[in-house]
Design a protein around this motif. Structure first.
Motif, PDB file in Angstrom:
ATOM      1  N   GLY A  58       3.184  16.363  14.747  1.00 49.25           N
ATOM      2  CA  GLY A  58       4.011  15.860  15.841  1.00 49.25           C
ATOM      3  C   GLY A  58       4.279  14.369  15.727  1.00 49.25           C
ATOM      4  O   GLY A  58       5.381  13.892  15.995  1.00 49.25           O
ATOM      5  N   ILE A  59       3.273  13.608  15.319  1.00 47.87           N
ATOM      6  CA  ILE A  59       3.458  12.168  15.127  1.00 47.87           C
ATOM      7  C   ILE A  59       4.401  11.909  13.963  1.00 47.87           C
ATOM      8  O   ILE A  59       5.291  11.061  14.043  1.00 47.87           O
ATOM      9  CB  ILE A  59       2.093  11.479  14.903  1.00 47.87           C
ATOM     10  CG1 ILE A  59       1.261  11.504  16.170  1.00 47.87           C
ATOM     11  CG2 ILE A  59       2.297  10.034  14.439  1.00 47.87           C
ATOM     12  CD1 ILE A  59      -0.168  11.056  15.966  1.00 47.87           C
ATOM     13  N   HIS A  60       4.223  12.656  12.879  1.00 48.47           N
ATOM     14  CA  HIS A  60       5.043  12.455  11.685  1.00 48.47           C
ATOM     15  C   HIS A  60       6.515  12.783  11.946  1.00 48.47           C
ATOM     16  O   HIS A  60       7.400  12.056  11.508  1.00 48.47           O
ATOM     17  CB  HIS A  60       4.512  13.310  10.547  1.00 48.47           C
ATOM     18  CG  HIS A  60       5.279  13.194   9.275  1.00 48.47           C
ATOM     19  ND1 HIS A  60       5.303  12.037   8.531  1.00 48.47           N
ATOM     20  CD2 HIS A  60       6.066  14.074   8.617  1.00 48.47           C
ATOM     21  CE1 HIS A  60       6.069  12.219   7.470  1.00 48.47           C
ATOM     22  NE2 HIS A  60       6.545  13.453   7.507  1.00 48.47           N
ATOM     23  N   GLN A  61       6.767  13.890  12.672  1.00 45.73           N
ATOM     24  CA  GLN A  61       8.141  14.284  12.926  1.00 45.73           C
ATOM     25  C   GLN A  61       8.727  13.646  14.175  1.00 45.73           C
ATOM     26  O   GLN A  61       9.941  13.677  14.364  1.00 45.73           O
ATOM     27  CB  GLN A  61       8.234  15.805  13.034  1.00 45.73           C
ATOM     28  CG  GLN A  61       7.972  16.506  11.729  1.00 45.73           C
ATOM     29  CD  GLN A  61       8.132  17.998  11.842  1.00 45.73           C
ATOM     30  OE1 GLN A  61       8.316  18.556  12.922  1.00 45.73           O
ATOM     31  NE2 GLN A  61       8.061  18.674  10.704  1.00 45.73           N
ATOM     32  N   GLY A  62       7.895  13.099  15.027  1.00 44.14           N
ATOM     33  CA  GLY A  62       8.376  12.460  16.243  1.00 44.14           C
ATOM     34  C   GLY A  62       8.828  13.447  17.305  1.00 44.14           C
ATOM     35  O   GLY A  62       9.676  13.124  18.130  1.00 44.14           O
ATOM     36  N   VAL A  63       8.256  14.646  17.290  1.00 47.09           N
ATOM     37  CA  VAL A  63       8.622  15.691  18.243  1.00 47.09           C
ATOM     38  C   VAL A  63       7.466  15.871  19.215  1.00 47.09           C
ATOM     39  O   VAL A  63       6.317  16.005  18.804  1.00 47.09           O
ATOM     40  CB  VAL A  63       8.932  17.022  17.515  1.00 47.09           C
ATOM     41  CG1 VAL A  63       9.306  18.106  18.498  1.00 47.09           C
ATOM     42  CG2 VAL A  63      10.019  16.816  16.487  1.00 47.09           C
ATOM     43  N   GLN A  64       7.774  15.907  20.527  1.00 46.35           N
ATOM     44  CA  GLN A  64       6.708  15.959  21.518  1.00 46.35           C
ATOM     45  C   GLN A  64       6.205  17.361  21.819  1.00 46.35           C
ATOM     46  O   GLN A  64       5.147  17.532  22.413  1.00 46.35           O
ATOM     47  CB  GLN A  64       7.185  15.311  22.810  1.00 46.35           C
ATOM     48  CG  GLN A  64       7.419  13.827  22.670  1.00 46.35           C
ATOM     49  CD  GLN A  64       7.870  13.199  23.967  1.00 46.35           C
ATOM     50  OE1 GLN A  64       8.062  13.883  24.956  1.00 46.35           O
ATOM     51  NE2 GLN A  64       8.035  11.890  23.957  1.00 46.35           N
ATOM     52  N   ILE A  65       6.920  18.395  21.401  1.00 46.99           N
ATOM     53  CA  ILE A  65       6.494  19.762  21.701  1.00 46.99           C
ATOM     54  C   ILE A  65       5.180  20.093  21.009  1.00 46.99           C
ATOM     55  O   ILE A  65       4.402  20.923  21.491  1.00 46.99           O
ATOM     56  CB  ILE A  65       7.602  20.771  21.331  1.00 46.99           C
ATOM     57  CG1 ILE A  65       7.304  22.159  21.902  1.00 46.99           C
ATOM     58  CG2 ILE A  65       7.773  20.868  19.833  1.00 46.99           C
ATOM     59  CD1 ILE A  65       7.466  22.254  23.363  1.00 46.99           C
ATOM     60  N   GLU A  68       2.148  19.675  23.269  1.00 45.29           N
ATOM     61  CA  GLU A  68       1.907  20.781  24.191  1.00 45.29           C
ATOM     62  C   GLU A  68       1.296  21.975  23.455  1.00 45.29           C
ATOM     63  O   GLU A  68       0.428  22.669  23.985  1.00 45.29           O
ATOM     64  CB  GLU A  68       3.211  21.173  24.876  1.00 45.29           C
ATOM     65  CG  GLU A  68       3.745  20.081  25.775  1.00 45.29           C
ATOM     66  CD  GLU A  68       5.097  20.409  26.363  1.00 45.29           C
ATOM     67  OE1 GLU A  68       5.517  21.584  26.261  1.00 45.29           O
ATOM     68  OE2 GLU A  68       5.720  19.512  26.924  1.00 45.29           O
ATOM     69  N   VAL A  69       1.750  22.200  22.239  1.00 47.63           N
ATOM     70  CA  VAL A  69       1.181  23.264  21.415  1.00 47.63           C
ATOM     71  C   VAL A  69      -0.290  22.973  21.136  1.00 47.63           C
ATOM     72  O   VAL A  69      -1.130  23.879  21.149  1.00 47.63           O
ATOM     73  CB  VAL A  69       1.980  23.422  20.104  1.00 47.63           C
ATOM     74  CG1 VAL A  69       1.278  24.325  19.119  1.00 47.63           C
ATOM     75  CG2 VAL A  69       3.371  23.937  20.406  1.00 47.63           C
ATOM     76  N   SER A  70      -0.618  21.711  20.904  1.00 44.55           N
ATOM     77  CA  SER A  70      -2.011  21.356  20.634  1.00 44.55           C
ATOM     78  C   SER A  70      -2.903  21.618  21.854  1.00 44.55           C
ATOM     79  O   SER A  70      -4.063  22.007  21.700  1.00 44.55           O
ATOM     80  CB  SER A  70      -2.125  19.901  20.187  1.00 44.55           C
ATOM     81  OG  SER A  70      -1.813  19.031  21.245  1.00 44.55           O
ATOM     82  N   LEU A  71      -2.375  21.418  23.061  1.00 41.52           N
ATOM     83  CA  LEU A  71      -3.154  21.745  24.257  1.00 41.52           C
ATOM     84  C   LEU A  71      -3.425  23.244  24.349  1.00 41.52           C
ATOM     85  O   LEU A  71      -4.541  23.658  24.706  1.00 41.52           O
ATOM     86  CB  LEU A  71      -2.423  21.265  25.510  1.00 41.52           C
ATOM     87  CG  LEU A  71      -2.411  19.759  25.733  1.00 41.52           C
ATOM     88  CD1 LEU A  71      -1.510  19.415  26.914  1.00 41.52           C
ATOM     89  CD2 LEU A  71      -3.809  19.252  25.974  1.00 41.52           C
ATOM     90  N   LEU A  72      -2.431  24.052  24.014  1.00 38.53           N
ATOM     91  CA  LEU A  72      -2.634  25.501  24.021  1.00 38.53           C
ATOM     92  C   LEU A  72      -3.655  25.923  22.970  1.00 38.53           C
ATOM     93  O   LEU A  72      -4.517  26.775  23.234  1.00 38.53           O
ATOM     94  CB  LEU A  72      -1.309  26.212  23.779  1.00 38.53           C
ATOM     95  CG  LEU A  72      -0.306  26.153  24.919  1.00 38.53           C
ATOM     96  CD1 LEU A  72       1.019  26.751  24.484  1.00 38.53           C
ATOM     97  CD2 LEU A  72      -0.849  26.866  26.134  1.00 38.53           C
ATOM     98  N   ILE A  73      -3.580  25.334  21.790  1.00 34.97           N
ATOM     99  CA  ILE A  73      -4.541  25.652  20.733  1.00 34.97           C
ATOM    100  C   ILE A  73      -5.947  25.247  21.164  1.00 34.97           C
ATOM    101  O   ILE A  73      -6.916  25.976  20.927  1.00 34.97           O
ATOM    102  CB  ILE A  73      -4.144  24.968  19.416  1.00 34.97           C
ATOM    103  CG1 ILE A  73      -2.881  25.594  18.859  1.00 34.97           C
ATOM    104  CG2 ILE A  73      -5.273  25.061  18.386  1.00 34.97           C
ATOM    105  CD1 ILE A  73      -2.321  24.866  17.658  1.00 34.97           C
ATOM    106  N   ALA A  74      -6.077  24.096  21.812  1.00 31.12           N
ATOM    107  CA  ALA A  74      -7.396  23.640  22.265  1.00 31.12           C
ATOM    108  C   ALA A  74      -7.982  24.593  23.301  1.00 31.12           C
ATOM    109  O   ALA A  74      -9.175  24.931  23.237  1.00 31.12           O
ATOM    110  CB  ALA A  74      -7.282  22.230  22.838  1.00 31.12           C
TER     111      ALA A  74
END
Length: 95
Positions: A58-65, A68-74
């Motif tokens: 997400g940091i590399h591509q600059g996309v914020q979604i 949110e995906v990382s919160l679901l994975i966590a």
């Protein structure tokens, strides 16, 4: 002189490599882990490494979604680790 963007690219590349290496080592521990506890911890570590990889992507591509995906994975990783540990200890998940 090194620009800030090239330094960030180098840092992200190093982070990708180290997280991928950690993922591979956790996978090795999952396969050869002598006890069930080692295997559960390896799965939990793999979830954390996958979380780091998604955030870095997400940091590399600059996309914020991806955040949110990382919160679901966590959340899914935490629940699955607790459920697996309860199943190993008690033989059932829901009492």
């Amino acid at each position: 002189m090194i620009s800030a963007t090239s330094l960030l690219d180098v840092a992200i590349t190093v982070a990708f490599v180290t997280l991928a290496l950690g993922q591979l080592l956790s996978m090795a521990r999952l396969v050869i882990g002598p006890t069930t506890g080692d295997r559960i911890l390896a799965l939990d570590t793999m979830v954390i490494n996958a979380l780091g990889l998604v955030v870095l992507l997400g940091i590399h591509q600059g996309v914020q979604i991806y955040f949110e995906v990382s919160l679901l994975i966590a959340m899914l990783g935490f629940v699955s680790t607790v459920a697996l540990a309860r199943f190993i200890l008690r033989g059932d998940i829901i009492e």
